[in-house]
Write a protein that holds these residues in place. Sequence first.
Motif, PDB file in Angstrom:
ATOM      1  N   ILE A 104      17.062 -17.389  -1.575  1.00 38.60           N
ATOM      2  CA  ILE A 104      16.601 -16.153  -2.210  1.00 38.60           C
ATOM      3  C   ILE A 104      16.123 -16.484  -3.622  1.00 38.60           C
ATOM      4  O   ILE A 104      16.586 -17.431  -4.249  1.00 38.60           O
ATOM      5  CB  ILE A 104      17.685 -15.042  -2.259  1.00 38.60           C
ATOM      6  CG1 ILE A 104      18.836 -15.406  -3.201  1.00 38.60           C
ATOM      7  CG2 ILE A 104      18.232 -14.748  -0.862  1.00 38.60           C
ATOM      8  CD1 ILE A 104      19.792 -14.242  -3.466  1.00 38.60           C
ATOM      9  N   ALA A 118      25.156 -16.081   3.982  1.00 38.01           N
ATOM     10  CA  ALA A 118      23.823 -15.485   4.031  1.00 38.01           C
ATOM     11  C   ALA A 118      23.895 -14.099   4.648  1.00 38.01           C
ATOM     12  O   ALA A 118      24.642 -13.871   5.611  1.00 38.01           O
ATOM     13  CB  ALA A 118      22.888 -16.374   4.852  1.00 38.01           C
ATOM     14  N   ILE A 119      23.130 -13.170   4.085  1.00 37.70           N
ATOM     15  CA  ILE A 119      22.953 -11.836   4.672  1.00 37.70           C
ATOM     16  C   ILE A 119      21.530 -11.768   5.217  1.00 37.70           C
ATOM     17  O   ILE A 119      20.568 -11.966   4.472  1.00 37.70           O
ATOM     18  CB  ILE A 119      23.148 -10.728   3.610  1.00 37.70           C
ATOM     19  CG1 ILE A 119      24.524 -10.859   2.941  1.00 37.70           C
ATOM     20  CG2 ILE A 119      22.951  -9.351   4.230  1.00 37.70           C
ATOM     21  CD1 ILE A 119      25.696 -10.852   3.886  1.00 37.70           C
ATOM     22  N   SER A 120      21.418 -11.536   6.514  1.00 37.49           N
ATOM     23  CA  SER A 120      20.093 -11.477   7.156  1.00 37.49           C
ATOM     24  C   SER A 120      20.054 -10.270   8.089  1.00 37.49           C
ATOM     25  O   SER A 120      20.988 -10.066   8.877  1.00 37.49           O
ATOM     26  CB  SER A 120      19.834 -12.754   7.975  1.00 37.49           C
ATOM     27  OG  SER A 120      19.932 -13.908   7.149  1.00 37.49           O
ATOM     28  N   MET A 125      26.871 -23.792  10.792  1.00 36.75           N
ATOM     29  CA  MET A 125      27.156 -22.543  11.513  1.00 36.75           C
ATOM     30  C   MET A 125      28.317 -22.743  12.488  1.00 36.75           C
ATOM     31  O   MET A 125      28.701 -21.803  13.191  1.00 36.75           O
ATOM     32  CB  MET A 125      25.905 -22.054  12.241  1.00 36.75           C
ATOM     33  CG  MET A 125      24.758 -21.748  11.286  1.00 36.75           C
ATOM     34  SD  MET A 125      23.302 -21.023  12.083  1.00 36.75           S
ATOM     35  CE  MET A 125      23.840 -19.308  12.301  1.00 36.75           C
ATOM     36  N   ARG A 159      14.805 -17.747   5.707  1.00 39.18           N
ATOM     37  CA  ARG A 159      15.898 -18.142   6.603  1.00 39.18           C
ATOM     38  C   ARG A 159      15.388 -19.124   7.639  1.00 39.18           C
ATOM     39  O   ARG A 159      14.321 -18.925   8.230  1.00 39.18           O
ATOM     40  CB  ARG A 159      16.418 -16.905   7.336  1.00 39.18           C
ATOM     41  CG  ARG A 159      17.511 -17.218   8.336  1.00 39.18           C
ATOM     42  CD  ARG A 159      17.788 -16.046   9.251  1.00 39.18           C
ATOM     43  NE  ARG A 159      19.030 -16.247   9.977  1.00 39.18           N
ATOM     44  CZ  ARG A 159      19.120 -16.919  11.132  1.00 39.18           C
ATOM     45  NH1 ARG A 159      18.052 -17.450  11.700  1.00 39.18           N
ATOM     46  NH2 ARG A 159      20.300 -17.062  11.730  1.00 39.18           N
ATOM     47  N   GLU A 173      19.084  -8.287   3.020  1.00 38.92           N
ATOM     48  CA  GLU A 173      18.723  -9.700   2.838  1.00 38.92           C
ATOM     49  C   GLU A 173      19.269 -10.173   1.510  1.00 38.92           C
ATOM     50  O   GLU A 173      18.965  -9.569   0.473  1.00 38.92           O
ATOM     51  CB  GLU A 173      17.198  -9.902   2.853  1.00 38.92           C
ATOM     52  CG  GLU A 173      16.512  -9.513   4.149  1.00 38.92           C
ATOM     53  CD  GLU A 173      16.817 -10.491   5.292  1.00 38.92           C
ATOM     54  OE1 GLU A 173      17.153 -11.666   5.009  1.00 38.92           O
ATOM     55  OE2 GLU A 173      16.705 -10.070   6.464  1.00 38.92           O
ATOM     56  N   ASP A 205      25.386 -13.563   8.409  1.00 39.98           N
ATOM     57  CA  ASP A 205      24.576 -14.479   9.229  1.00 39.98           C
ATOM     58  C   ASP A 205      25.446 -15.661   9.666  1.00 39.98           C
ATOM     59  O   ASP A 205      25.394 -16.744   9.094  1.00 39.98           O
ATOM     60  CB  ASP A 205      23.375 -14.944   8.400  1.00 39.98           C
ATOM     61  CG  ASP A 205      22.270 -15.499   9.272  1.00 39.98           C
ATOM     62  OD1 ASP A 205      22.555 -15.914  10.410  1.00 39.98           O
ATOM     63  OD2 ASP A 205      21.112 -15.519   8.793  1.00 39.98           O
ATOM     64  N   ASN A 224      24.570 -24.055   5.083  1.00 35.29           N
ATOM     65  CA  ASN A 224      25.923 -24.113   5.657  1.00 35.29           C
ATOM     66  C   ASN A 224      25.890 -24.480   7.139  1.00 35.29           C
ATOM     67  O   ASN A 224      24.946 -24.166   7.851  1.00 35.29           O
ATOM     68  CB  ASN A 224      26.660 -22.784   5.472  1.00 35.29           C
ATOM     69  CG  ASN A 224      26.064 -21.625   6.260  1.00 35.29           C
ATOM     70  OD1 ASN A 224      25.214 -20.882   5.728  1.00 35.29           O
ATOM     71  ND2 ASN A 224      26.474 -21.440   7.502  1.00 35.29           N
ATOM     72  N   LEU A 258      21.273 -21.641  -0.088  1.00 34.88           N
ATOM     73  CA  LEU A 258      22.540 -21.852   0.618  1.00 34.88           C
ATOM     74  C   LEU A 258      22.256 -22.652   1.873  1.00 34.88           C
ATOM     75  O   LEU A 258      21.330 -22.332   2.622  1.00 34.88           O
ATOM     76  CB  LEU A 258      23.143 -20.495   1.018  1.00 34.88           C
ATOM     77  CG  LEU A 258      24.309 -20.537   2.019  1.00 34.88           C
ATOM     78  CD1 LEU A 258      25.565 -21.125   1.382  1.00 34.88           C
ATOM     79  CD2 LEU A 258      24.592 -19.135   2.572  1.00 34.88           C
ATOM     80  N   MET A 292      12.073  -9.690  -4.928  1.00 33.67           N
ATOM     81  CA  MET A 292      12.868 -10.847  -4.473  1.00 33.67           C
ATOM     82  C   MET A 292      12.342 -11.344  -3.133  1.00 33.67           C
ATOM     83  O   MET A 292      12.158 -10.565  -2.211  1.00 33.67           O
ATOM     84  CB  MET A 292      14.350 -10.421  -4.325  1.00 33.67           C
ATOM     85  CG  MET A 292      15.319 -11.588  -4.260  1.00 33.67           C
ATOM     86  SD  MET A 292      16.946 -11.103  -3.566  1.00 33.67           S
ATOM     87  CE  MET A 292      16.586 -11.096  -1.787  1.00 33.67           C
ATOM     88  N   LYS A 344      19.362 -20.606   3.869  1.00 32.40           N
ATOM     89  CA  LYS A 344      18.945 -19.295   3.341  1.00 32.40           C
ATOM     90  C   LYS A 344      18.560 -19.491   1.876  1.00 32.40           C
ATOM     91  O   LYS A 344      19.323 -20.090   1.109  1.00 32.40           O
ATOM     92  CB  LYS A 344      20.100 -18.298   3.441  1.00 32.40           C
ATOM     93  CG  LYS A 344      19.746 -16.888   2.996  1.00 32.40           C
ATOM     94  CD  LYS A 344      19.199 -16.044   4.129  1.00 32.40           C
ATOM     95  CE  LYS A 344      18.800 -14.651   3.704  1.00 32.40           C
ATOM     96  NZ  LYS A 344      18.412 -13.812   4.864  1.00 32.40           N
ATOM     97  N   HIS A 382      12.922 -13.827   0.241  1.00 40.55           N
ATOM     98  CA  HIS A 382      14.031 -14.440   0.981  1.00 40.55           C
ATOM     99  C   HIS A 382      13.470 -15.221   2.168  1.00 40.55           C
ATOM    100  O   HIS A 382      12.396 -14.902   2.693  1.00 40.55           O
ATOM    101  CB  HIS A 382      15.039 -13.389   1.449  1.00 40.55           C
ATOM    102  CG  HIS A 382      14.427 -12.301   2.284  1.00 40.55           C
ATOM    103  ND1 HIS A 382      14.319 -12.391   3.654  1.00 40.55           N
ATOM    104  CD2 HIS A 382      13.882 -11.106   1.934  1.00 40.55           C
ATOM    105  CE1 HIS A 382      13.742 -11.292   4.115  1.00 40.55           C
ATOM    106  NE2 HIS A 382      13.469 -10.495   3.097  1.00 40.55           N
ATOM    107  N   LEU A 384      22.400 -23.505   8.877  1.00 36.77           N
ATOM    108  CA  LEU A 384      21.601 -22.389   8.368  1.00 36.77           C
ATOM    109  C   LEU A 384      21.112 -22.699   6.955  1.00 36.77           C
ATOM    110  O   LEU A 384      21.883 -23.181   6.130  1.00 36.77           O
ATOM    111  CB  LEU A 384      22.445 -21.111   8.344  1.00 36.77           C
ATOM    112  CG  LEU A 384      21.757 -19.848   7.826  1.00 36.77           C
ATOM    113  CD1 LEU A 384      20.622 -19.421   8.743  1.00 36.77           C
ATOM    114  CD2 LEU A 384      22.771 -18.703   7.691  1.00 36.77           C
TER     115      LEU A 384
END
Lengths: 138, 138, 138
Positions: free
Chosen positions: C136, B104-106, C44, C5, B36, B111, C42, C40, C1, C134, C3, C132
Amino acid sequence: MKHYRKELWFEINNRRDFINITPEIDLCLSESGISEGLLLCNAMHITSSVFINDDESGLHQDLETWLEGLAPEKPHSRYKHNSFEDNADAHLKRTIMGREVVVAISKGKLDFGPWEQIFYGEFDGKRKKRVLVKIIGE
Amino acid sequence: MKHYRKELWFEINNRRDFINITPEIDLCLSESGISEGLLLCNAMHITSSVFINDDESGLHQDLETWLEGLAPEKPHSRYKHNSFEDNADAHLKRTIMGREVVVAISKGKLDFGPWEQIFYGEFDGKRKKRVLVKIIGE
Amino acid sequence: MKHYRKELWFEINNRRDFINITPEIDLCLSESGISEGLLLCNAMHITSSVFINDDESGLHQDLETWLEGLAPEKPHSRYKHNSFEDNADAHLKRTIMGREVVVAISKGKLDFGPWEQIFYGEFDGKRKKRVLVKIIGE
């Protein structure tokens, strides 16, 4: 997770100009104490830009000429936005150049290739405007 | 917070080309062990680009034609930057295409929507150049 | 941390339009419980955009006219991508406008200048498409 925030203020005497703000960003990074993470640097105004390119005066003149070709300032009446304003071209030029950069922070430094420098691009100057620096990491 | 850094090297035989680097980025993500977070991928050179679009050869030809229309390579003398260089157009093309992407890392994956792919865009090739991958998260 | 989504879905009735999605992004931020970090946002899809500019209708008409000048939709046959599709211009327009924005989160808020608003830019609409978000931070 550490986080850091700073506003940098600039007042450009011309309508348009590019200034190298890498030294100011380096200072922010030192102040932050963050050695690994991500740094966001963005214009807080919608008629200016933060971008990364070469610190070479010929290129900056080329950028000025090129942006004027793609989104001419005048006649101001060519843009619907310009009923009470005269800066529609500045919104378009900033769109080409981008609002923000995200830079990797590695071993306490801006993790840059050999020629990367951060610039503030002003397209509607002659007043004080702000850039935001936000760093997160550890 | 975990962090990961890798440089990817590319040598493109032509002055300009687009190559799909999604598999290399996927490998970086696996290596990082981060599930994540955020991934930054940026060109470390100011005459190349990292961008997200469709992996479709017709579109890539359209991009080449379109960028040549917006920022023609020749005559080299049309640009002030080209007194000792010939790559001013590459700086402008990269400006249009962008320096970087943030993804994004999910759940341990990029992602992405259904057609998103990451490309390295070369505008002044025939030499070794680098892309930086930085991932932060947990 | 921490996160967070979320996918936001939009269906635009026209081929092209800009809609202000700042209220939806604000809701995401509240839901996330994150007060310091990076957000973030964005597209998709590769024929739409997320960007930051002014919520002013004249400017949006200027953007539409300007993008049509830089990357005209028709004739569809002008683009190699359009052998089975008709949306090559949408890929190019989205390239100008950008895929994503990264926004600082400070004290639980989108850390914006006075006029910054987040827009979804649709260039090939009349169907459901996704954005999307996201976040963090901590």
